[in-house]
Enzyme design. Structure first.
Site, PDB file in Angstrom:
ATOM      1  N   LYS A 194      24.372  24.567  -0.948  1.00  0.00           N
ATOM      2  CA  LYS A 194      25.002  23.235  -0.938  1.00  0.00           C
ATOM      3  C   LYS A 194      26.430  23.416  -0.428  1.00  0.00           C
ATOM      4  O   LYS A 194      27.036  24.460  -0.664  1.00  0.00           O
ATOM      5  CB  LYS A 194      25.018  22.645  -2.353  1.00  0.00           C
ATOM      6  CG  LYS A 194      23.627  22.507  -2.982  1.00  0.00           C
ATOM      7  CD  LYS A 194      22.925  21.262  -2.504  1.00  0.00           C
ATOM      8  CE  LYS A 194      21.556  21.150  -3.126  1.00  0.00           C
ATOM      9  NZ  LYS A 194      20.838  19.927  -2.750  1.00  0.00           N
ATOM     10  N   LYS A 223      16.292  28.141   0.006  1.00  0.00           N
ATOM     11  CA  LYS A 223      15.528  27.000   0.536  1.00  0.00           C
ATOM     12  C   LYS A 223      16.471  26.082   1.304  1.00  0.00           C
ATOM     13  O   LYS A 223      17.542  25.715   0.815  1.00  0.00           O
ATOM     14  CB  LYS A 223      14.901  26.230  -0.638  1.00  0.00           C
ATOM     15  CG  LYS A 223      14.288  24.898  -0.273  1.00  0.00           C
ATOM     16  CD  LYS A 223      13.880  24.135  -1.522  1.00  0.00           C
ATOM     17  CE  LYS A 223      13.616  22.670  -1.229  1.00  0.00           C
ATOM     18  NZ  LYS A 223      14.816  21.970  -0.730  1.00  0.00           N
ATOM     19  N   ASP A 282      17.763  22.526   2.680  1.00  0.00           N
ATOM     20  CA  ASP A 282      17.669  21.200   2.079  1.00  0.00           C
ATOM     21  C   ASP A 282      16.798  20.297   2.940  1.00  0.00           C
ATOM     22  O   ASP A 282      16.544  20.603   4.115  1.00  0.00           O
ATOM     23  CB  ASP A 282      19.055  20.592   1.861  1.00  0.00           C
ATOM     24  CG  ASP A 282      19.188  20.138   0.415  1.00  0.00           C
ATOM     25  OD1 ASP A 282      20.232  20.367  -0.200  1.00  0.00           O
ATOM     26  OD2 ASP A 282      18.198  19.586  -0.107  1.00  0.00           O
ATOM     27  N   GLU A 283      16.383  19.176   2.328  1.00  0.00           N
ATOM     28  CA  GLU A 283      15.355  18.363   2.992  1.00  0.00           C
ATOM     29  C   GLU A 283      15.845  17.768   4.312  1.00  0.00           C
ATOM     30  O   GLU A 283      15.047  17.448   5.181  1.00  0.00           O
ATOM     31  CB  GLU A 283      14.854  17.243   2.075  1.00  0.00           C
ATOM     32  CG  GLU A 283      15.853  16.174   1.725  1.00  0.00           C
ATOM     33  CD  GLU A 283      16.794  16.579   0.611  1.00  0.00           C
ATOM     34  OE1 GLU A 283      16.652  17.689   0.078  1.00  0.00           O
ATOM     35  OE2 GLU A 283      17.679  15.777   0.280  1.00  0.00           O
ATOM     36  N   HIS A 316       8.227  19.532   0.570  1.00  0.00           N
ATOM     37  CA  HIS A 316       9.261  18.684  -0.020  1.00  0.00           C
ATOM     38  C   HIS A 316       8.756  17.243   0.043  1.00  0.00           C
ATOM     39  O   HIS A 316       8.135  16.850   1.035  1.00  0.00           O
ATOM     40  CB  HIS A 316      10.585  18.834   0.732  1.00  0.00           C
ATOM     41  CG  HIS A 316      11.753  18.304  -0.035  1.00  0.00           C
ATOM     42  ND1 HIS A 316      11.968  16.963  -0.227  1.00  0.00           N
ATOM     43  CD2 HIS A 316      12.742  18.929  -0.716  1.00  0.00           C
ATOM     44  CE1 HIS A 316      13.056  16.780  -0.964  1.00  0.00           C
ATOM     45  NE2 HIS A 316      13.533  17.951  -1.274  1.00  0.00           N
ATOM     46  N   LYS A 376      18.198  15.376 -12.611  1.00  0.00           N
ATOM     47  CA  LYS A 376      18.960  14.193 -12.172  1.00  0.00           C
ATOM     48  C   LYS A 376      18.081  13.084 -11.591  1.00  0.00           C
ATOM     49  O   LYS A 376      18.543  11.961 -11.387  1.00  0.00           O
ATOM     50  CB  LYS A 376      19.980  14.616 -11.119  1.00  0.00           C
ATOM     51  CG  LYS A 376      19.336  14.999  -9.780  1.00  0.00           C
ATOM     52  CD  LYS A 376      20.345  15.503  -8.782  1.00  0.00           C
ATOM     53  CE  LYS A 376      19.671  15.838  -7.465  1.00  0.00           C
ATOM     54  NZ  LYS A 376      20.561  16.462  -6.490  1.00  0.00           N
TER      55      LYS A 376
END
Ligand code: CAP
Ligand code: MG
Length: 428
Positions: free
Chosen positions: A149, A175, A177-178, A267, A307
């Site tokens: 991130k 991984k 991110d989408e 995903h 979340k």
């Protein structure tokens, strides 16, 4: 045929029928039975008015609403209605026009029983849980993953450095991110070669197998090119945003993957557009079932405590769909019978707002056959990503050894600092 011809409460479905559990809220002035008949009609071979053709074969292909317990109805479909192995056609039938019918105010496709003739027309995962454990040589604990991130913004060299910290800390998988694919500052071709060079280096340094879930989401022909690049660089996994690429692309990729042999991380970005409203749309259960049939090896299923909204009942049902070979009808979970035949179990992925303080809860819900993805909960550690990864591994080890985290934190500075920062909070 009239709508009411698609209602038959005396009908006993056979093992060969595909069965759908729907939740229906009829429109004003429409009885529940009429709404059920219209759903069964429009999703099989009827329409709003009688038409000239009405032969025995046409009647034999008609779906039947046979169990009516408002707001729930079960509809049985003759399997001859469907083209075996063609998921797009199957969903265009049972999850197509019906959501827009004026006769229903709300309509939710809750679950499906897939008959053997349809299950066996799909390949299922190449690797599944056991195969992925063999690739990573991790057998006795959950698999760990971390998304660097911020989700998009690092350039290739920055990204590789973060990945190095993550892999060095004991995390098994990095991984993408989408929404990280091949932006101008992190082109796929450069990322694939630099990341796998670093992956190989970190395997040597740590003595552990390391994987990279590289996101190949793109127009199909580009996905093919990117998957071949992953294979050429010694990669064993690809990540695909299965809902934004579409079922046909996923099925076509599976055919290509027979020769590439790559494990697929699914995903589910976009799912909440139609799965979140429990009164309208299609449940994540059906997305997971379709994905396991077509053959992904891992799929995101939620966290309960993270979340993003993921109630315990939903996650419990999704775990069963991913892992259990034969989960019986369970109306508490609104789960119809499943018989997967030769389709291997797949890894549920728990991700979204997880940090070390939540690991015991995640393992309590999932057991050990889970991929636990911790992004912000690693990258946001006060002492940086390496410390974050070590805090996650310490929390997993403590949980497996049934040691309370507070006690384990006395022996792990990284875990202690993670607990000082996030405690056991459920992020919103
Ligand atoms: C998690 C994540 C995943 C979500 C997807 C994100 O990051 O990378 O995409 O888990 O949701 O972008 O939010 P964090 P789901 O670990 O930093 O939260 O798994 O429910 O499909
Ligand atoms: Mg993400």
């Amino acid at each position: 045929m009239k709508y009411i011809d698609f209602v038959d409460t005396n009908y006993e479905p056979t093992e060969k029928d595909l069965i759908v559990l729907f939740r229906i809220e009829p429109a004003k002035g429409i009885t529940f039975e009429e709404a059920a008949g219209r759903v069964a009609s429009e999703s099989s071979n009827g329409t709003w008015t009688e038409v000239a053709f009405d032969t025995p074969r046409i009647r034999s292909l008609a779906a039947k609403a046979y169990r009516i317990q408002p707001p729930w109805v079960e509809v049985a479909y003759p399997s001859e209605l469907f083209e075996k192995g063609n998921m797009s056609q199957i969903l265009s039938s049972i999850a197509g026009n019906i959501f827009g019918m004026k006769a229903v105010k709300k309509l939710r496709l809750e679950d499906v029983y897939w008959p053997k003739s349809i299950v066996e027309s799909f390949p299922g995962p190449l690797h599944g849980i056991n195969g992925v454990r063999e690739i990573l040589r991790v057998f006795d604990r959950p698999i760990t993953a971390t998304v660097p991130k911020p989700k998009v913004g690092l350039d290739t060299n920055e990204y590789v450095e973060v990945a190095k910290d993550i892999w060095s800390s004991g995390i098994d998988l990095v991984k993408d991110d989408e929404n990280l694919t091949s932006q101008s500052f992190i082109k796929f071709e450069e990322r694939v070669s630099k990341m796998f060079r670093m992956r190989d280096k970190m395997e040597k340094e740590t003595g552990e197998r390391k994987g990279y879930l590289i996101n190949i989401t793109a127009p199909f022909n580009e996905m093919v090119k990117r998957a071949k690049l992953v294979k050429d660089h010694g990669g064993e996994f690809v990540m695909i945003d299965i809902l934004t690429v579409g079922w046909s692309a996923l099925q076509a990729f599976k055919e290509l993957d027979l020769e590439l042999g790559l494990a697929i991380h699914a995903h589910r970005a976009f799912h909440a557009a139609f799965t979140r409203d429990r009164r309208h749309g299609m449940s994540m259960k059906v997305v997971a079932e379709v994905s396991r049939l077509i053959g992904v090896d891992h799929i995101h299923v939620g966290t309960v405590v993270g979340k993003l909204e993921s109630p315990l009942k939903d996650v419990t049902a999704l775990i069963k769909i991913c892992r259990e070979h034969d989960s019986r009808r369970n109306m508490k979970l609104k789960l119809l019978k499943k018989d997967w035949h030769n389709i291997r179990p797949i890894f549920p992925v728990s991700s979204g707002g997880i940090h070390p303080g939540l690991i015991p809860k995640i393992i309590e819900i999932f057991g050990r056959d889970v991929i636990i993805q911790v992004g912000g909960g690693v990258l946001g550690h006060p002492d940086g990503p390496s410390a974050g990864g070590r805090a996650v591994r310490a929390a997993i080890e403590a949980t497996i050894n049934e040691t309370p985290l507070d006690e384990a934190a006395q022996r792990s500075k990284e875990l202690r600092k993670a607990l000082e920062k996030w405690g056991y909070q459920t992020p919103i």
